[in-house]
Write a protein that holds these residues in place. Structure first.
Motif, PDB file in Angstrom:
ATOM      1  N   ALA A  78       0.856  -1.186   0.000  1.00  0.00           N
ATOM      2  CA  ALA A  78       0.000   0.000   0.000  1.00  0.00           C
ATOM      3  C   ALA A  78       0.890   1.233   0.000  1.00  0.00           C
ATOM      4  CB  ALA A  78      -0.910   0.010   1.226  1.00  0.00           C
ATOM      5  N   MET A  79       0.564   2.190  -0.867  1.00  0.00           N
ATOM      6  CA  MET A  79       1.425   3.364  -1.026  1.00  0.00           C
ATOM      7  C   MET A  79       0.706   4.631  -0.585  1.00  0.00           C
ATOM      8  SD  MET A  79       3.886   4.093  -4.226  1.00  0.00           S
ATOM      9  CE  MET A  79       5.074   5.447  -4.274  1.00  0.00           C
ATOM     10  N   VAL A  80       1.432   5.488   0.117  1.00  0.00           N
ATOM     11  CA  VAL A  80       0.922   6.795   0.540  1.00  0.00           C
ATOM     12  C   VAL A  80       1.782   7.849  -0.153  1.00  0.00           C
ATOM     13  CG1 VAL A  80       0.508   8.353   2.477  1.00  0.00           C
ATOM     14  CG2 VAL A  80       0.200   5.879   2.776  1.00  0.00           C
ATOM     15  N   PHE A  81       1.132   8.724  -0.903  1.00  0.00           N
ATOM     16  CA  PHE A  81       1.849   9.694  -1.730  1.00  0.00           C
ATOM     17  C   PHE A  81       1.994  11.038  -1.028  1.00  0.00           C
ATOM     18  CE2 PHE A  81      -0.072   6.655  -4.623  1.00  0.00           C
ATOM     19  CZ  PHE A  81       0.969   6.377  -5.522  1.00  0.00           C
ATOM     20  N   GLN A  82       2.819  11.891  -1.638  1.00  0.00           N
ATOM     21  CA  GLN A  82       3.012  13.246  -1.132  1.00  0.00           C
ATOM     22  C   GLN A  82       1.703  14.027  -1.189  1.00  0.00           C
ATOM     23  OE1 GLN A  82       6.315  15.245  -2.976  1.00  0.00           O
ATOM     24  NE2 GLN A  82       5.607  17.262  -2.414  1.00  0.00           N
ATOM     25  N   SER A  83       0.970  13.890  -2.290  1.00  0.00           N
ATOM     26  CA  SER A  83      -0.366  14.498  -2.373  1.00  0.00           C
ATOM     27  C   SER A  83      -1.360  13.523  -1.746  1.00  0.00           C
ATOM     28  CB  SER A  83      -0.741  14.763  -3.833  1.00  0.00           C
ATOM     29  OG  SER A  83      -0.739  13.554  -4.561  1.00  0.00           O
ATOM     30  N   TYR A  84      -2.343  14.046  -1.058  1.00  0.00           N
ATOM     31  CA  TYR A  84      -3.253  13.189  -0.303  1.00  0.00           C
ATOM     32  C   TYR A  84      -4.138  12.344  -1.221  1.00  0.00           C
ATOM     33  CZ  TYR A  84      -2.035  17.158   2.681  1.00  0.00           C
ATOM     34  OH  TYR A  84      -1.364  18.153   3.330  1.00  0.00           O
ATOM     35  N   ALA A  85      -4.463  12.893  -2.418  1.00  0.00           N
ATOM     36  CA  ALA A  85      -5.258  12.176  -3.418  1.00  0.00           C
ATOM     37  C   ALA A  85      -6.558  11.636  -2.830  1.00  0.00           C
ATOM     38  CB  ALA A  85      -4.438  11.034  -4.023  1.00  0.00           C
ATOM     39  N   LEU A  86      -7.257  12.493  -2.068  1.00  0.00           N
ATOM     40  CA  LEU A  86      -8.550  12.107  -1.500  1.00  0.00           C
ATOM     41  C   LEU A  86      -9.674  12.573  -2.423  1.00  0.00           C
ATOM     42  CD1 LEU A  86      -7.978  13.164   2.226  1.00  0.00           C
ATOM     43  CD2 LEU A  86      -7.592  10.917   1.181  1.00  0.00           C
ATOM     44  N   TYR A  87     -10.807  11.873  -2.352  1.00  0.00           N
ATOM     45  CA  TYR A  87     -11.981  12.278  -3.125  1.00  0.00           C
ATOM     46  C   TYR A  87     -12.721  13.373  -2.352  1.00  0.00           C
ATOM     47  CZ  TYR A  87     -11.069   8.026  -5.783  1.00  0.00           C
ATOM     48  OH  TYR A  87     -10.483   7.063  -6.557  1.00  0.00           O
ATOM     49  N   PRO A  88     -12.767  14.598  -2.887  1.00  0.00           N
ATOM     50  CA  PRO A  88     -13.317  15.724  -2.112  1.00  0.00           C
ATOM     51  C   PRO A  88     -14.813  15.607  -1.823  1.00  0.00           C
ATOM     52  CG  PRO A  88     -12.850  16.398  -4.376  1.00  0.00           C
ATOM     53  CD  PRO A  88     -12.262  15.032  -4.208  1.00  0.00           C
ATOM     54  N   HIS A  89     -15.552  14.875  -2.671  1.00  0.00           N
ATOM     55  CA  HIS A  89     -17.000  14.780  -2.495  1.00  0.00           C
ATOM     56  C   HIS A  89     -17.393  13.653  -1.543  1.00  0.00           C
ATOM     57  CE1 HIS A  89     -15.952  11.857  -5.559  1.00  0.00           C
ATOM     58  NE2 HIS A  89     -17.114  11.248  -5.355  1.00  0.00           N
ATOM     59  N   MET A  90     -16.412  12.847  -1.122  1.00  0.00           N
ATOM     60  CA  MET A  90     -16.692  11.722  -0.229  1.00  0.00           C
ATOM     61  C   MET A  90     -16.323  12.057   1.207  1.00  0.00           C
ATOM     62  SD  MET A  90     -15.292   8.332  -2.164  1.00  0.00           S
ATOM     63  CE  MET A  90     -15.904   7.786  -3.743  1.00  0.00           C
ATOM     64  N   SER A  91     -17.024  11.465   2.146  1.00  0.00           N
ATOM     65  CA  SER A  91     -16.665  11.616   3.559  1.00  0.00           C
ATOM     66  C   SER A  91     -15.364  10.884   3.842  1.00  0.00           C
ATOM     67  CB  SER A  91     -17.768  11.036   4.446  1.00  0.00           C
ATOM     68  OG  SER A  91     -17.846   9.625   4.262  1.00  0.00           O
ATOM     69  N   VAL A  92     -14.791  11.158   5.010  1.00  0.00           N
ATOM     70  CA  VAL A  92     -13.588  10.448   5.446  1.00  0.00           C
ATOM     71  C   VAL A  92     -13.850   8.948   5.459  1.00  0.00           C
ATOM     72  CG1 VAL A  92     -12.079  10.012   7.440  1.00  0.00           C
ATOM     73  CG2 VAL A  92     -12.640  12.376   6.772  1.00  0.00           C
ATOM     74  N   ARG A  93     -15.011   8.567   5.958  1.00  0.00           N
ATOM     75  CA  ARG A  93     -15.361   7.141   6.028  1.00  0.00           C
ATOM     76  C   ARG A  93     -15.322   6.496   4.640  1.00  0.00           C
ATOM     77  NH1 ARG A  93     -18.227   4.920  10.044  1.00  0.00           N
ATOM     78  NH2 ARG A  93     -19.072   6.952  10.629  1.00  0.00           N
ATOM     79  N   LYS A  94     -15.926   7.182   3.664  1.00  0.00           N
ATOM     80  CA  LYS A  94     -15.994   6.609   2.314  1.00  0.00           C
ATOM     81  C   LYS A  94     -14.630   6.630   1.628  1.00  0.00           C
ATOM     82  CE  LYS A  94     -20.900   7.402   1.467  1.00  0.00           C
ATOM     83  NZ  LYS A  94     -21.909   8.124   0.657  1.00  0.00           N
ATOM     84  N   ASN A  95     -13.826   7.654   1.915  1.00  0.00           N
ATOM     85  CA  ASN A  95     -12.466   7.677   1.369  1.00  0.00           C
ATOM     86  C   ASN A  95     -11.656   6.485   1.872  1.00  0.00           C
ATOM     87  OD1 ASN A  95     -11.221  10.034  -0.332  1.00  0.00           O
ATOM     88  ND2 ASN A  95     -12.806  11.013   0.928  1.00  0.00           N
ATOM     89  N   ILE A  96     -11.747   6.227   3.168  1.00  0.00           N
ATOM     90  CA  ILE A  96     -11.003   5.109   3.743  1.00  0.00           C
ATOM     91  C   ILE A  96     -11.536   3.774   3.215  1.00  0.00           C
ATOM     92  CG2 ILE A  96     -10.473   3.879   5.892  1.00  0.00           C
ATOM     93  CD1 ILE A  96     -10.420   6.594   7.319  1.00  0.00           C
ATOM     94  N   ALA A  97     -12.851   3.711   3.011  1.00  0.00           N
ATOM     95  CA  ALA A  97     -13.478   2.457   2.575  1.00  0.00           C
ATOM     96  C   ALA A  97     -13.236   2.145   1.106  1.00  0.00           C
ATOM     97  CB  ALA A  97     -14.979   2.511   2.845  1.00  0.00           C
ATOM     98  N   PHE A  98     -12.872   3.156   0.321  1.00  0.00           N
ATOM     99  CA  PHE A  98     -12.854   3.002  -1.134  1.00  0.00           C
ATOM    100  C   PHE A  98     -12.054   1.784  -1.631  1.00  0.00           C
ATOM    101  CE2 PHE A  98     -11.579   4.024  -5.484  1.00  0.00           C
ATOM    102  CZ  PHE A  98     -12.827   4.247  -6.060  1.00  0.00           C
ATOM    103  N   PRO A  99     -10.794   1.587  -1.189  1.00  0.00           N
ATOM    104  CA  PRO A  99     -10.059   0.421  -1.702  1.00  0.00           C
ATOM    105  C   PRO A  99     -10.706  -0.910  -1.322  1.00  0.00           C
ATOM    106  CG  PRO A  99      -8.843   1.467   0.089  1.00  0.00           C
ATOM    107  CD  PRO A  99      -9.963   2.383  -0.276  1.00  0.00           C
ATOM    108  N   MET A 100     -11.359  -0.956  -0.160  1.00  0.00           N
ATOM    109  CA  MET A 100     -12.043  -2.193   0.236  1.00  0.00           C
ATOM    110  C   MET A 100     -13.277  -2.423  -0.626  1.00  0.00           C
ATOM    111  SD  MET A 100     -11.756  -2.223   4.397  1.00  0.00           S
ATOM    112  CE  MET A 100     -12.513  -0.610   4.652  1.00  0.00           C
ATOM    113  N   LYS A 101     -13.980  -1.338  -0.953  1.00  0.00           N
ATOM    114  CA  LYS A 101     -15.158  -1.450  -1.813  1.00  0.00           C
ATOM    115  C   LYS A 101     -14.759  -1.992  -3.176  1.00  0.00           C
ATOM    116  CE  LYS A 101     -18.985   1.345  -3.599  1.00  0.00           C
ATOM    117  NZ  LYS A 101     -19.550   2.712  -3.693  1.00  0.00           N
ATOM    118  N   MET A 102     -13.645  -1.476  -3.711  1.00  0.00           N
ATOM    119  CA  MET A 102     -13.162  -1.937  -5.017  1.00  0.00           C
ATOM    120  C   MET A 102     -12.746  -3.406  -4.972  1.00  0.00           C
ATOM    121  SD  MET A 102     -13.424   0.521  -7.239  1.00  0.00           S
ATOM    122  CE  MET A 102     -15.006   0.734  -6.421  1.00  0.00           C
ATOM    123  N   ALA A 103     -12.269  -3.852  -3.792  1.00  0.00           N
ATOM    124  CA  ALA A 103     -11.816  -5.235  -3.650  1.00  0.00           C
ATOM    125  C   ALA A 103     -12.946  -6.186  -3.265  1.00  0.00           C
ATOM    126  CB  ALA A 103     -10.707  -5.305  -2.597  1.00  0.00           C
ATOM    127  N   GLY A 104     -14.154  -5.638  -3.070  1.00  0.00           N
ATOM    128  CA  GLY A 104     -15.292  -6.489  -2.745  1.00  0.00           C
ATOM    129  C   GLY A 104     -15.296  -7.016  -1.324  1.00  0.00           C
TER     130      GLY A 104
END
Length: 334
Positions: A78-104
């Protein structure tokens, strides 16, 4: 498990070889920092490990398995970049959940991992906020949380604190170090800031022009730098270097002495000079000394209440057992 082995790994862009063949082993659970000046190849090396760049030669093994041609998503990293690369329209919860959602990942497992990551990163009270409502440090923690929930074999950090102000950088440095202790997972961290490297790493890899100059613990590199490059890069303020007759007295082409290994006196000492700029930091003062006949400037670290001022005469005395000696090719003389 998070053991990473680089075997004769090299990288070239066309005819230009930016990383000559190198070998490196990162042990499971280690916090390893790649450090060096801009353009030294540290981020490129991290991207090779991540699979974001193709290697030009050699082999990358993760937990003993050849991962050289494995896609990034399949490497267990898992990589963490210099830029945060967060989705501005999503809550913190949904941002954190995103990779798990993609992985099912099932929803109940997602909720469990989000709660654990939020607790570890002090984000529990912010899960329903959006990134725009957070500070820079909090946004970086969200990016780290998004990496944590993937439960990787190793975390890769590419200068994650560069966008933060000085106070936040210190705080986040501590938080990432604490997180490493909690998770006991391999972390590979890239920075150009040697203070970050010294304070965070179990093992430092010093890079220069794509070449590994030295690998060792922070104190190993501080006490016994392999060459002048490492000696000058590790330590703040940087080591003073002296050539000529003074170096010859010690049987060397050049000698180095750290600012903290010089004693300053207004009345007596080995080397005489004149005080130039003084940098007052409270507990410490850095004096920049001119007219010594040894180097353009000698930096010395003294107590914060030291009573000399610009233009005053000063005498410096090095600790003889802390003088570093170097050959003409820059290699350390033991």
């Amino acid at each position: 498990m998070g053991r990473i082995t680089l075997d004769k790994v090299r990288k070239a862009f066309g005819e230009i070889e930016v990383i000559p063949p190198l070998d490196l082993t990162i042990e499971d659970g280690e916090f390893v920092v790649f450090v060096g000046p801009s353009g030294c190849g540290k981020s490129t090396l991290l991207r090779l490990i991540a699979g974001l760049e193709d290697v030009s030669g050699g082999e990358i093994r993760i937990n003993g398995k050849d991962a050289t041609n494995v896609p990034p998503a399949k490497r267990g990293l898992a990589m963490v970049f210099q830029s945060y690369a967060l989705y501005p329209h999503m809550s913190v919860r949904k941002n954190i959940a995103f990779p798990m959602k993609m992985a099912g990942v099932p929803q109940d497992e997602q909720d469990k991992r989000i709660a654990a990551a939020a607790a570890a990163l002090n984000l529990t009270d912010y899960l329903d906020r959006r990134p725009g409502q957070l500070s820079g440090g909090q946004r970086q923690r969200v990016a780290i949380g998004r990496a944590i929930v993937r439960e990787p074999d190793a975390f890769l950090f590419d200068e994650p604190l560069s966008n933060l102000d000085a106070a936040l950088r210190v705080g986040m440095r501590m938080e990432i170090s604490e997180l490493h202790k909690k998770l006991a997972t391999t972390m590979v961290y890239v920075t150009h800031d040697q203070v970050e490297a010294m304070t965070m790493a179990d093992k430092i890899v010093v890079l220069h022009a794509g070449v590994i100059e030295q690998v060792g613990s922070p104190l190993d590199l501080y006490r016994a730098p392999r060459n002048k490059f490492v000696a000058g890069f590790i330590g703040s303020p940087k080591m003073n270097f002296i050539e000529g007759a003074e170096a010859a007295k010690h049987g060397a082409h050049s000698v180095g002495v750290r600012p903290e290994h010089l004693a300053a006196s207004p009345s007596e000492g080995t080397w005489k000079g004149t005080v130039g700029v003084s940098e007052h930091l409270g507990s410490d003062t850095f004096l920049h000394i001119h007219d010594t006949g040894l180097a353009d400037t000698i930096t010395v670290r003294v107590g914060g209440e030291f009573g000399l001022h610009h233009g005053d005469t000063v005498y410096l005395t090095p600790q003889l057992d802390k003088i570093h000696k170097f050959q003409a090719d820059g290699l350390r003389i033991e």
